[in-house]
Design a protein around this motif. Structure first.
Motif, mmCIF file in Angstrom:
data_model
loop_
_atom_site.group_PDB
_atom_site.id
_atom_site.type_symbol
_atom_site.label_atom_id
_atom_site.label_comp_id
_atom_site.label_asym_id
_atom_site.label_seq_id
_atom_site.Cartn_x
_atom_site.Cartn_y
_atom_site.Cartn_z
ATOM 1 N N LEU A 1 0.762 -1.228 -0.084
ATOM 2 C CA LEU A 1 -0.048 -0.111 0.275
ATOM 3 C C LEU A 1 0.735 1.194 -0.033
ATOM 4 O O LEU A 1 0.181 2.253 0.002
ATOM 5 C CB LEU A 1 -0.809 0.123 1.270
ATOM 6 N N SER A 2 1.995 1.242 -0.100
ATOM 7 C CA SER A 2 2.943 2.206 0.179
ATOM 8 C C SER A 2 4.024 2.480 -0.742
ATOM 9 O O SER A 2 4.732 1.126 -1.347
ATOM 10 C CB SER A 2 3.843 2.146 1.690
ATOM 11 N N THR A 3 4.287 3.617 -1.293
ATOM 12 C CA THR A 3 5.627 3.656 -2.210
ATOM 13 C C THR A 3 6.929 3.959 -1.268
ATOM 14 O O THR A 3 6.672 4.130 -0.081
ATOM 15 C CB THR A 3 5.477 5.113 -3.126
ATOM 16 N N ASP A 4 8.000 4.008 -1.882
ATOM 17 C CA ASP A 4 9.269 4.225 -1.105
ATOM 18 C C ASP A 4 9.074 5.672 -0.495
ATOM 19 O O ASP A 4 9.284 5.902 0.524
ATOM 20 C CB ASP A 4 10.472 4.387 -1.890
ATOM 21 N N ALA A 5 8.628 6.625 -1.238
ATOM 22 C CA ALA A 5 8.299 7.934 -0.741
ATOM 23 C C ALA A 5 7.471 8.094 0.423
ATOM 24 O O ALA A 5 7.528 8.722 1.479
ATOM 25 C CB ALA A 5 7.950 8.782 -1.646
ATOM 26 N N ASP A 6 6.325 7.245 0.523
ATOM 27 C CA ASP A 6 5.286 7.068 1.301
ATOM 28 C C ASP A 6 6.156 6.674 2.760
ATOM 29 O O ASP A 6 5.834 7.083 3.932
ATOM 30 C CB ASP A 6 4.134 6.128 1.237
ATOM 31 N N VAL A 7 7.002 5.534 2.559
ATOM 32 C CA VAL A 7 7.552 4.696 3.652
ATOM 33 C C VAL A 7 8.494 5.877 4.475
ATOM 34 O O VAL A 7 8.552 6.117 5.582
ATOM 35 C CB VAL A 7 8.101 3.528 3.352
ATOM 36 N N GLU A 8 9.227 6.692 3.755
ATOM 37 C CA GLU A 8 10.275 7.872 4.099
ATOM 38 C C GLU A 8 9.462 8.801 4.970
ATOM 39 O O GLU A 8 9.686 9.020 5.988
ATOM 40 C CB GLU A 8 11.111 8.256 3.026
ATOM 41 N N GLU A 9 8.298 9.218 4.554
ATOM 42 C CA GLU A 9 7.664 10.233 4.914
ATOM 43 C C GLU A 9 6.720 9.812 6.313
ATOM 44 O O GLU A 9 6.812 10.443 7.434
ATOM 45 C CB GLU A 9 6.408 10.807 3.969
ATOM 46 N N LEU A 10 6.302 8.471 6.293
ATOM 47 C CA LEU A 10 5.653 8.042 7.546
ATOM 48 C C LEU A 10 6.857 7.890 8.475
ATOM 49 O O LEU A 10 6.653 8.390 9.655
ATOM 50 C CB LEU A 10 5.115 6.800 7.108
ATOM 51 N N LEU A 11 7.830 7.408 8.206
ATOM 52 C CA LEU A 11 8.771 7.173 9.256
ATOM 53 C C LEU A 11 9.338 8.426 9.864
ATOM 54 O O LEU A 11 9.418 8.603 10.939
ATOM 55 C CB LEU A 11 10.326 6.512 8.683
ATOM 56 N N GLU A 12 9.701 9.387 8.934
ATOM 57 C CA GLU A 12 10.353 10.700 9.682
ATOM 58 C C GLU A 12 9.174 11.325 10.267
ATOM 59 O O GLU A 12 9.507 11.940 11.416
ATOM 60 C CB GLU A 12 10.319 11.563 8.222
ATOM 61 N N LEU A 13 7.923 11.329 10.127
ATOM 62 C CA LEU A 13 6.956 11.944 10.628
ATOM 63 C C LEU A 13 6.424 11.274 11.954
ATOM 64 O O LEU A 13 6.739 11.933 13.164
ATOM 65 C CB LEU A 13 5.622 12.044 10.030
ATOM 66 N N TRP A 14 6.721 9.827 11.976
ATOM 67 C CA TRP A 14 6.442 9.152 13.226
ATOM 68 C C TRP A 14 7.660 9.356 14.194
ATOM 69 O O TRP A 14 7.360 9.506 15.422
ATOM 70 C CB TRP A 14 6.320 7.742 12.613
ATOM 71 N N LEU A 15 8.970 9.403 13.949
ATOM 72 C CA LEU A 15 10.069 9.781 14.742
ATOM 73 C C LEU A 15 10.058 11.211 15.044
ATOM 74 O O LEU A 15 10.529 11.235 16.491
ATOM 75 C CB LEU A 15 11.149 9.494 13.999
ATOM 76 N N ALA A 16 9.453 12.193 14.575
ATOM 77 C CA ALA A 16 9.509 13.453 15.026
ATOM 78 C C ALA A 16 8.305 13.733 15.878
ATOM 79 O O ALA A 16 8.324 14.848 16.519
ATOM 80 C CB ALA A 16 9.406 14.387 13.806
ATOM 81 N N THR A 17 7.104 12.883 15.930
ATOM 82 C CA THR A 17 6.098 13.323 16.883
ATOM 83 C C THR A 17 6.395 12.716 18.254
ATOM 84 O O THR A 17 6.653 11.702 18.361
ATOM 85 C CB THR A 17 5.013 12.536 16.094
ATOM 86 N N PRO A 18 6.251 13.856 19.156
ATOM 87 C CA PRO A 18 6.331 13.496 20.637
ATOM 88 C C PRO A 18 5.021 12.942 20.999
ATOM 89 O O PRO A 18 3.758 13.355 20.734
ATOM 90 C CB PRO A 18 6.639 14.827 21.065
ATOM 91 N N PHE A 19 5.296 11.999 22.156
ATOM 92 C CA PHE A 19 4.015 11.819 22.908
ATOM 93 C C PHE A 19 3.726 12.644 23.728
ATOM 94 O O PHE A 19 4.242 13.466 24.575
ATOM 95 C CB PHE A 19 4.798 10.414 23.859
ATOM 96 N N LYS A 20 2.406 12.968 23.796
ATOM 97 C CA LYS A 20 1.624 14.079 24.333
ATOM 98 C C LYS A 20 1.760 14.134 26.018
ATOM 99 O O LYS A 20 1.589 14.935 26.833
ATOM 100 C CB LYS A 20 0.260 14.488 24.151
ATOM 101 N N GLY A 21 1.548 12.812 26.463
ATOM 102 C CA GLY A 21 1.450 12.419 27.886
ATOM 103 C C GLY A 21 -0.003 12.760 28.419
ATOM 104 O O GLY A 21 -1.066 12.611 27.727
ATOM 105 N N GLY A 22 -0.037 13.388 29.589
ATOM 106 C CA GLY A 22 -1.484 13.883 30.043
ATOM 107 C C GLY A 22 -2.508 12.692 30.041
ATOM 108 O O GLY A 22 -2.312 11.555 30.659
ATOM 109 N N VAL A 23 -3.650 13.028 29.585
ATOM 110 C CA VAL A 23 -4.613 11.988 29.574
ATOM 111 C C VAL A 23 -4.279 10.782 28.927
ATOM 112 O O VAL A 23 -4.974 9.746 29.286
ATOM 113 C CB VAL A 23 -6.084 12.537 29.190
#
Length: 119
Positions: free
Chosen positions: A82-104
């Motif tokens: 379901l993913s192109t190489d560009a999709d995989v790269e974008e998903l991985l970079e965004l996922w690694l850059a997204t911090p956990f919000k914590g709290g609730v």
């Protein structure tokens, strides 16, 4: 790529055989996060404390930011069919850059952990 330690699987691997080794590396501390790439991105059985979330290109930003920001996922599961190489790269970079919000979200994850432990 973030300077994290990560445990990737080979592209189009059979997740049933790959999920346990990746999950074991993450839960043992040998890797901070893991990336699983299978055909559909559904993933297979998962060991305890591995919060893999499937993320498909059509829901790219939403799925990735929720998996990390709200669910503190430590394994990203991608679908090679379901993913192109560009999709995989974008998903991985965004996922690694997204911090956990914590709290609730941390409170909810702790509650789930207690339920999984039978407490």
């Amino acid at each position: 790529m973030s300077p994290r330690t990560w445990a990737p699987t080979a592209p189009r691997s059979r997740l049933s055989g790959a999920l346990r080794p990746v999950g074991s590396r993450v839960t043992s501390g040998a890797a901070d996060v893991g990336v699983m790439i299978g055909g559909s991105g559904q993933g297979g059985d998962r060991p305890p404390h591995v919060g893999g979330r499937p993320c498909w290109p059509g829901l790219l930003r939403y799925a990735v930011t929720i998996s990390r920001g709200n669910n503190d996922a430590n394994v990203l599961v991608l679908g090679a069919n379901l993913s192109t190489d560009a999709d995989v790269e974008e998903l991985l970079e965004l996922w690694l850059a997204t911090p956990f919000k914590g709290g609730v979200h941390a409170e909810r994850l702790a509650q789930i952990g207690r339920l999984e432990a039978g407490r």
